[in-house]
Motif scaffolding. Structure first.
Motif, short mmCIF file in Angstrom:
data_model
loop_
_atom_site.label_atom_id
_atom_site.label_comp_id
_atom_site.label_asym_id
_atom_site.label_seq_id
_atom_site.Cartn_x
_atom_site.Cartn_y
_atom_site.Cartn_z
N ARG A 11 0.85 -1.18 0.00
CA ARG A 11 0.00 0.00 0.00
C ARG A 11 0.90 1.24 0.00
NH1 ARG A 11 -5.28 -0.13 1.89
NH2 ARG A 11 -4.99 -2.23 2.71
N LEU A 12 0.49 2.27 -0.73
CA LEU A 12 1.23 3.55 -0.74
C LEU A 12 0.49 4.56 0.13
CD1 LEU A 12 2.19 3.82 -4.53
CD2 LEU A 12 3.72 3.32 -2.61
N VAL A 13 1.23 5.14 1.08
CA VAL A 13 0.60 6.09 2.01
C VAL A 13 1.46 7.34 2.15
CG1 VAL A 13 -0.60 4.31 3.35
CG2 VAL A 13 1.71 4.99 4.01
N PRO A 14 0.85 8.49 2.48
CA PRO A 14 1.63 9.70 2.71
C PRO A 14 2.53 9.53 3.93
CG PRO A 14 -0.73 10.20 2.55
CD PRO A 14 -0.60 8.71 2.65
N GLY A 15 3.65 10.24 3.94
CA GLY A 15 4.52 10.24 5.11
C GLY A 15 5.48 9.06 5.19
N ARG A 16 5.54 8.25 4.12
CA ARG A 16 6.50 7.15 4.08
C ARG A 16 7.42 7.35 2.89
NH1 ARG A 16 7.43 2.80 7.60
NH2 ARG A 16 8.03 1.69 5.72
N ARG A 17 8.66 6.80 2.98
CA ARG A 17 9.59 6.90 1.85
C ARG A 17 9.21 5.85 0.80
NH1 ARG A 17 15.53 6.35 3.59
NH2 ARG A 17 14.78 4.48 4.60
N LEU A 18 9.40 6.22 -0.47
CA LEU A 18 9.18 5.26 -1.56
C LEU A 18 10.53 4.64 -1.91
CD1 LEU A 18 7.36 3.88 -3.64
CD2 LEU A 18 7.78 5.82 -5.18
N MET A 19 10.74 3.39 -1.47
CA MET A 19 12.01 2.69 -1.70
C MET A 19 11.81 1.67 -2.81
SD MET A 19 14.04 4.10 0.48
CE MET A 19 15.45 3.04 0.19
N ILE A 20 12.66 1.76 -3.84
CA ILE A 20 12.60 0.81 -4.96
C ILE A 20 14.03 0.34 -5.25
CG2 ILE A 20 11.96 0.42 -7.39
CD1 ILE A 20 9.45 1.08 -5.90
N GLY A 21 14.31 -0.90 -4.97
CA GLY A 21 15.64 -1.46 -5.26
C GLY A 21 16.75 -0.81 -4.46
N GLY A 22 16.42 -0.34 -3.26
CA GLY A 22 17.43 0.27 -2.39
C GLY A 22 17.63 1.75 -2.63
N ILE A 23 16.85 2.31 -3.56
CA ILE A 23 16.96 3.73 -3.89
C ILE A 23 15.69 4.44 -3.42
CG2 ILE A 23 17.12 5.40 -5.81
CD1 ILE A 23 19.66 3.67 -5.40
N GLU A 24 15.86 5.61 -2.80
CA GLU A 24 14.69 6.39 -2.41
C GLU A 24 14.24 7.24 -3.59
OE1 GLU A 24 14.99 8.65 1.22
OE2 GLU A 24 13.09 9.67 0.83
N ILE A 25 13.00 7.03 -4.02
CA ILE A 25 12.44 7.75 -5.16
C ILE A 25 11.61 8.93 -4.64
CG2 ILE A 25 10.98 7.54 -7.23
CD1 ILE A 25 13.39 5.58 -7.24
N PRO A 26 11.89 10.15 -5.09
CA PRO A 26 11.09 11.29 -4.62
C PRO A 26 9.61 11.08 -4.94
CG PRO A 26 13.02 12.02 -5.86
CD PRO A 26 12.93 10.54 -6.05
N SER A 27 8.78 11.12 -3.92
CA SER A 27 7.35 10.85 -4.08
C SER A 27 6.60 11.35 -2.85
CB SER A 27 7.12 9.35 -4.25
OG SER A 27 5.74 9.04 -4.20
N SER A 28 5.32 11.74 -3.04
CA SER A 28 4.52 12.20 -1.90
C SER A 28 4.01 11.01 -1.08
CB SER A 28 3.35 13.04 -2.40
OG SER A 28 2.56 12.27 -3.29
N ARG A 29 4.13 9.80 -1.63
CA ARG A 29 3.67 8.60 -0.92
C ARG A 29 4.75 7.53 -0.96
NH1 ARG A 29 -2.18 6.85 -1.58
NH2 ARG A 29 -3.32 8.70 -0.99
N GLY A 30 4.76 6.69 0.07
CA GLY A 30 5.72 5.58 0.10
C GLY A 30 5.06 4.32 0.61
N GLU A 31 5.82 3.23 0.60
CA GLU A 31 5.27 1.94 1.01
C GLU A 31 4.98 1.90 2.50
OE1 GLU A 31 8.47 1.91 -0.56
OE2 GLU A 31 8.41 0.42 -2.19
N ASP A 32 3.78 1.42 2.82
CA ASP A 32 3.40 1.17 4.20
C ASP A 32 3.93 -0.21 4.55
OD1 ASP A 32 2.20 1.53 6.64
OD2 ASP A 32 0.23 0.84 5.98
N ALA A 33 4.79 -0.30 5.55
CA ALA A 33 5.40 -1.60 5.87
C ALA A 33 6.08 -1.55 7.22
CB ALA A 33 6.44 -1.97 4.82
N HIS A 34 6.37 -2.75 7.74
CA HIS A 34 7.09 -2.89 9.00
C HIS A 34 8.57 -2.59 8.77
CE1 HIS A 34 7.81 -4.54 13.00
NE2 HIS A 34 8.78 -5.28 12.51
#
Ligand code: MG
Length: 154
Positions: A11-34
Protein backbone atom coordinates in the motif's frame (compact mmCIF):
# COMPACT_ATOMS: atom_id res chain seq x y z
CA UNK A 1 21.03 -23.99 -11.79
CA UNK A 2 17.72 -23.27 -10.11
CA UNK A 3 15.08 -20.63 -10.85
CA UNK A 4 12.88 -18.78 -8.37
CA UNK A 5 9.94 -16.41 -8.68
CA UNK A 6 8.84 -13.67 -6.30
CA UNK A 7 6.16 -11.01 -6.13
CA UNK A 8 5.10 -8.33 -3.68
CA UNK A 9 2.60 -5.54 -3.27
CA UNK A 10 2.54 -2.66 -0.83
CA UNK A 11 0.00 0.00 0.00
CA UNK A 12 1.23 3.55 -0.74
CA UNK A 13 0.60 6.09 2.01
CA UNK A 14 1.63 9.70 2.71
CA UNK A 15 4.52 10.24 5.11
CA UNK A 16 6.50 7.15 4.08
CA UNK A 17 9.59 6.90 1.85
CA UNK A 18 9.18 5.26 -1.56
CA UNK A 19 12.01 2.69 -1.70
CA UNK A 20 12.60 0.81 -4.96
CA UNK A 21 15.64 -1.46 -5.26
CA UNK A 22 17.43 0.27 -2.39
CA UNK A 23 16.96 3.73 -3.89
CA UNK A 24 14.69 6.39 -2.41
CA UNK A 25 12.44 7.75 -5.16
CA UNK A 26 11.09 11.29 -4.62
CA UNK A 27 7.35 10.85 -4.08
CA UNK A 28 4.52 12.20 -1.90
CA UNK A 29 3.67 8.60 -0.92
CA UNK A 30 5.72 5.58 0.10
CA UNK A 31 5.27 1.94 1.01
CA UNK A 32 3.40 1.17 4.20
CA UNK A 33 5.40 -1.60 5.87
CA UNK A 34 7.09 -2.89 9.00
CA UNK A 35 10.48 -2.79 7.23
CA UNK A 36 11.48 -0.05 4.77
CA UNK A 37 8.87 -1.64 2.47
CA UNK A 38 11.05 -1.92 -0.63
CA UNK A 39 8.62 -3.79 -2.87
CA UNK A 40 11.21 -4.67 -5.53
CA UNK A 41 13.81 -6.00 -3.10
CA UNK A 42 11.10 -8.03 -1.35
CA UNK A 43 10.10 -9.67 -4.65
CA UNK A 44 13.76 -10.41 -5.46
CA UNK A 45 14.40 -11.77 -1.95
CA UNK A 46 11.39 -14.09 -2.29
CA UNK A 47 12.69 -15.26 -5.68
CA UNK A 48 16.10 -16.03 -4.14
CA UNK A 49 14.49 -18.01 -1.30
CA UNK A 50 12.17 -19.69 -3.83
CA UNK A 51 15.08 -20.80 -6.00
CA UNK A 52 16.52 -22.69 -3.05
CA UNK A 53 13.07 -23.91 -1.87
CA UNK A 54 13.77 -22.23 1.47
CA UNK A 55 10.49 -20.62 2.49
CA UNK A 56 9.77 -16.95 2.02
CA UNK A 57 10.63 -13.47 3.23
CA UNK A 58 7.83 -13.50 5.82
CA UNK A 59 9.25 -16.65 7.43
CA UNK A 60 12.84 -15.37 7.37
CA UNK A 61 12.01 -11.84 8.59
CA UNK A 62 8.77 -11.99 10.62
CA UNK A 63 7.10 -8.59 11.02
CA UNK A 64 6.45 -9.48 14.66
CA UNK A 65 10.16 -9.14 15.45
CA UNK A 66 11.42 -5.75 16.70
CA UNK A 67 14.72 -6.36 14.79
CA UNK A 68 12.90 -6.21 11.45
CA UNK A 69 11.20 -2.88 12.18
CA UNK A 70 12.48 -0.30 9.71
CA UNK A 71 15.02 -2.87 8.46
CA UNK A 72 16.79 -2.10 5.20
CA UNK A 73 15.59 -4.47 2.50
CA UNK A 74 19.14 -4.48 1.09
CA UNK A 75 20.14 -6.21 4.34
CA UNK A 76 17.27 -8.70 3.89
CA UNK A 77 18.36 -9.53 0.34
CA UNK A 78 22.01 -9.98 1.24
CA UNK A 79 21.11 -12.21 4.21
CA UNK A 80 18.82 -14.31 1.98
CA UNK A 81 21.58 -14.72 -0.63
CA UNK A 82 24.07 -15.64 2.07
CA UNK A 83 21.63 -18.22 3.44
CA UNK A 84 21.29 -20.00 0.06
CA UNK A 85 25.06 -20.36 -0.17
CA UNK A 86 24.60 -19.91 -3.92
CA UNK A 87 25.75 -17.46 -6.54
CA UNK A 88 23.16 -15.32 -8.31
CA UNK A 89 23.40 -15.74 -12.09
CA UNK A 90 20.86 -13.09 -13.10
CA UNK A 91 17.77 -11.21 -11.94
CA UNK A 92 14.86 -10.04 -14.07
CA UNK A 93 12.12 -7.89 -12.57
CA UNK A 94 9.16 -5.62 -13.22
CA UNK A 95 7.80 -2.83 -11.01
CA UNK A 96 4.24 -1.60 -11.55
CA UNK A 97 3.77 1.94 -10.26
CA UNK A 98 1.47 4.65 -11.56
CA UNK A 99 3.65 7.61 -10.56
CA UNK A 100 6.28 8.90 -10.48
CA UNK A 101 7.79 7.51 -13.66
CA UNK A 102 10.62 5.16 -12.66
CA UNK A 103 12.53 5.20 -15.92
CA UNK A 104 15.03 7.95 -14.92
CA UNK A 105 15.96 5.99 -11.79
CA UNK A 106 16.42 2.57 -13.39
CA UNK A 107 20.21 2.75 -13.92
CA UNK A 108 20.68 3.67 -10.25
CA UNK A 109 18.26 0.94 -9.11
CA UNK A 110 20.06 -1.70 -11.21
CA UNK A 111 23.42 -0.58 -9.81
CA UNK A 112 22.11 -0.79 -6.24
CA UNK A 113 20.74 -4.32 -6.70
CA UNK A 114 23.87 -5.51 -8.54
CA UNK A 115 26.08 -4.23 -5.75
CA UNK A 116 23.94 -5.92 -3.09
CA UNK A 117 23.86 -9.23 -4.97
CA UNK A 118 27.56 -9.08 -5.85
CA UNK A 119 26.93 -9.46 -9.59
CA UNK A 120 27.53 -7.25 -12.63
CA UNK A 121 24.91 -4.64 -13.54
CA UNK A 122 24.50 -6.47 -16.87
CA UNK A 123 22.98 -9.38 -14.89
CA UNK A 124 20.25 -7.20 -13.36
CA UNK A 125 17.16 -6.23 -15.34
CA UNK A 126 14.54 -3.83 -13.95
CA UNK A 127 11.51 -2.93 -16.03
CA UNK A 128 8.89 -0.35 -15.10
CA UNK A 129 5.28 -0.11 -16.12
CA UNK A 130 2.06 1.59 -15.06
CA UNK A 131 -1.35 0.03 -14.50
CA UNK A 132 -2.92 2.31 -17.13
CA UNK A 133 -4.96 4.01 -14.41
CA UNK A 134 -6.75 0.76 -13.52
CA UNK A 135 -7.33 -0.71 -10.07
CA UNK A 136 -5.55 0.17 -6.83
CA UNK A 137 -2.17 0.55 -8.53
CA UNK A 138 -3.69 2.76 -11.20
CA UNK A 139 -5.20 4.99 -8.50
CA UNK A 140 -1.77 5.37 -6.89
CA UNK A 141 -2.82 3.42 -3.81
CA UNK A 142 -0.32 0.58 -4.24
CA UNK A 143 2.90 -0.54 -5.92
CA UNK A 144 3.76 -4.08 -6.98
CA UNK A 145 6.83 -5.95 -8.21
CA UNK A 146 7.66 -9.31 -9.72
CA UNK A 147 11.06 -10.96 -10.03
CA UNK A 148 12.70 -14.06 -11.44
CA UNK A 149 16.11 -15.12 -10.18
CA UNK A 150 18.48 -17.81 -11.44
CA UNK A 151 20.96 -19.19 -8.92
CA UNK A 152 23.93 -21.49 -9.35
CA UNK A 153 24.52 -23.88 -6.48
CA UNK A 154 28.14 -23.86 -5.35
MG1 MG B 1 6.90 -6.64 1.16
Amino acid sequence: MRAGIGSDLHRLVPGRRLMIGGIEIPSSRGEDAHSDGDVLLHAITDAVLGASADGDIGAMFPDTLPETEGMSSLTMLSLAIERTGSRIVNIDSTVTLEKPKLRPYIPEIRRSIAECAGIPISAVSVKAKTAEGLGEIGRGEAVSAEAVVLIEEQ
